[in-house]
Design an enzyme around this catalytic site. Structure first.
Site, short mmCIF file in Angstrom:
data_model
loop_
_atom_site.label_atom_id
_atom_site.label_comp_id
_atom_site.label_asym_id
_atom_site.label_seq_id
_atom_site.Cartn_x
_atom_site.Cartn_y
_atom_site.Cartn_z
N LEU A 140 41.80 -6.18 -155.26
CA LEU A 140 40.58 -6.25 -154.46
C LEU A 140 39.96 -7.64 -154.51
O LEU A 140 39.47 -8.15 -153.49
CB LEU A 140 39.57 -5.21 -154.96
CG LEU A 140 38.14 -5.29 -154.40
CD1 LEU A 140 38.15 -5.14 -152.88
CD2 LEU A 140 37.26 -4.22 -155.04
N TYR A 143 42.29 -10.31 -152.56
CA TYR A 143 42.41 -9.87 -151.16
C TYR A 143 41.09 -10.08 -150.42
O TYR A 143 41.07 -10.56 -149.28
CB TYR A 143 42.81 -8.40 -151.13
CG TYR A 143 42.68 -7.75 -149.77
CD1 TYR A 143 43.62 -8.00 -148.77
CD2 TYR A 143 41.62 -6.88 -149.49
CE1 TYR A 143 43.50 -7.41 -147.52
CE2 TYR A 143 41.50 -6.28 -148.25
CZ TYR A 143 42.44 -6.55 -147.27
OH TYR A 143 42.31 -5.96 -146.03
N HIS A 144 40.00 -9.75 -151.08
CA HIS A 144 38.67 -9.90 -150.49
C HIS A 144 38.37 -11.37 -150.22
O HIS A 144 37.88 -11.73 -149.14
CB HIS A 144 37.63 -9.29 -151.44
CG HIS A 144 36.23 -9.36 -150.92
ND1 HIS A 144 35.33 -10.30 -151.36
CD2 HIS A 144 35.58 -8.62 -149.99
CE1 HIS A 144 34.18 -10.13 -150.72
NE2 HIS A 144 34.30 -9.11 -149.89
N HIS A 145 38.65 -12.22 -151.19
CA HIS A 145 38.39 -13.65 -151.02
C HIS A 145 39.17 -14.24 -149.84
O HIS A 145 38.60 -14.99 -149.03
CB HIS A 145 38.74 -14.41 -152.30
CG HIS A 145 37.61 -14.50 -153.28
ND1 HIS A 145 36.40 -15.07 -152.96
CD2 HIS A 145 37.50 -14.11 -154.58
CE1 HIS A 145 35.59 -15.04 -154.01
NE2 HIS A 145 36.23 -14.45 -155.00
N VAL A 148 38.00 -12.65 -146.28
CA VAL A 148 36.65 -13.08 -145.87
C VAL A 148 36.69 -14.53 -145.38
O VAL A 148 36.06 -14.88 -144.37
CB VAL A 148 35.64 -12.94 -147.03
CG1 VAL A 148 34.34 -13.67 -146.70
CG2 VAL A 148 35.34 -11.48 -147.29
#
Length: 265
Positions: A140, A143-145, A148
């Protein structure tokens, strides 16, 4: 283009900011976000490999300064953008707050919109501390970084509808989240409930993001919202994946551990 500008007192750096040059630069350079993402991914796998046989670094003071800096930045961003969004919502209604594009070019919000987008590159630095301190790196997180960063740069260049909501929400959540990180890094004991609140706020943010995408798509059909189907598809997939991943994280970090602890007792 629907324009609704709230008059706020501007700081000098906000007055001097040229949003037209910023938008043009992003239109010409947004694909560099793929290069940054590739370098970031390479660092993750290379860094973890190098750290396998090395002792971890403490880096407590640098981490405090890093988290505190991002907390202050996010607090300022939230304080400067939230009044704009609230004003539009209360005076013009939900549709205008979603479809209005002046967030990108308004007297105050224009600077913070661009600062938000650019900040997604240095925020990748969060992971450096995780790697060097040999902490657990979950899917998470990285992947989020990456997503975004890619989506922010991709969307800013087109000034798509919904951006004001997306950015203001993120500023608010990050203001609390990085403040929490700074306190933890400084050695303060913070209630577990506060961490749960942050994750619930993130889950709520993802739900609202999905709703905003639906509204943009609906109103776009009538020519009232500026966006395009490709952007909405990517944004919806992104927010839905975040929602699933953050819910899973919440269960594993808080509900699952509590259940296991009770069974042991």
């Amino acid at each position: 283009m629907n324009m609704s500008v709230l008059t706020l007192q501007e700081y000098e750096f906000e007055k001097q900011f040229n949003e037209h040059e910023a938008i043009q630069w992003m239109q010409e350079n947004w694909k560099k976000s793929f290069l940054f993402s590739a370098l970031y991914a390479a660092f993750i796998f290379g860094g973890r490999h190098l750290m396998n046989k090395r002792a971890k670094f403490e880096l407590r003071k640098p981490l405090v300064l890093w988290s505190l800096s991002l907390a202050v930045f996010s607090i300022f961003g939230a304080v400067r953008t939230a009044p704009y969004m609230l004003y539009i919502l209360m005076t013009k209604g939900l549709k205008q707050s979603v479809c209005d594009q002046s967030f990108y070019i308004g007297p105050v919000s224009k600077f913070w919109a661009y600062a938000f987008v650019l900040s997604k590159a240095p925020e990748l630095g969060d992971t450096i501390f995780i790697i060097l301190r040999k902490q657990k790196l979950i899917f998470l997180h990285w992947y989020h970084h990456i997503t975004v960063l890619l989506y922010s740069w991709y969307s800013y260049k087109d000034m798509v509808a919904g951006g004001g909501w997306f950015m203001t929400m993120n500023y608010g959540v990050h203001a609390v989240m990085y403040s929490y990180y700074a306190l933890r890094a400084a050695g303060f004991r913070v209630s577990r409930k506060f961490a749960m609140f942050i994750t619930l706020s993130q889950i709520t943010q993802m739900l609202v993001g999905c709703v905003i995408n639906y509204l943009v798509f609906s109103w776009m059909q009538h020519g009232q919202c500026h966006s395009h189907v490709q952007n909405i598809i990517w944004s919806s997939l992104m927010y839905l994946s975040y929602f699933v991943l953050f819910c899973h994280f919440f269960f594993e970090a808080y509900i699952g551990k509590t259940t296991k602890a009770r069974k042991v007792d």
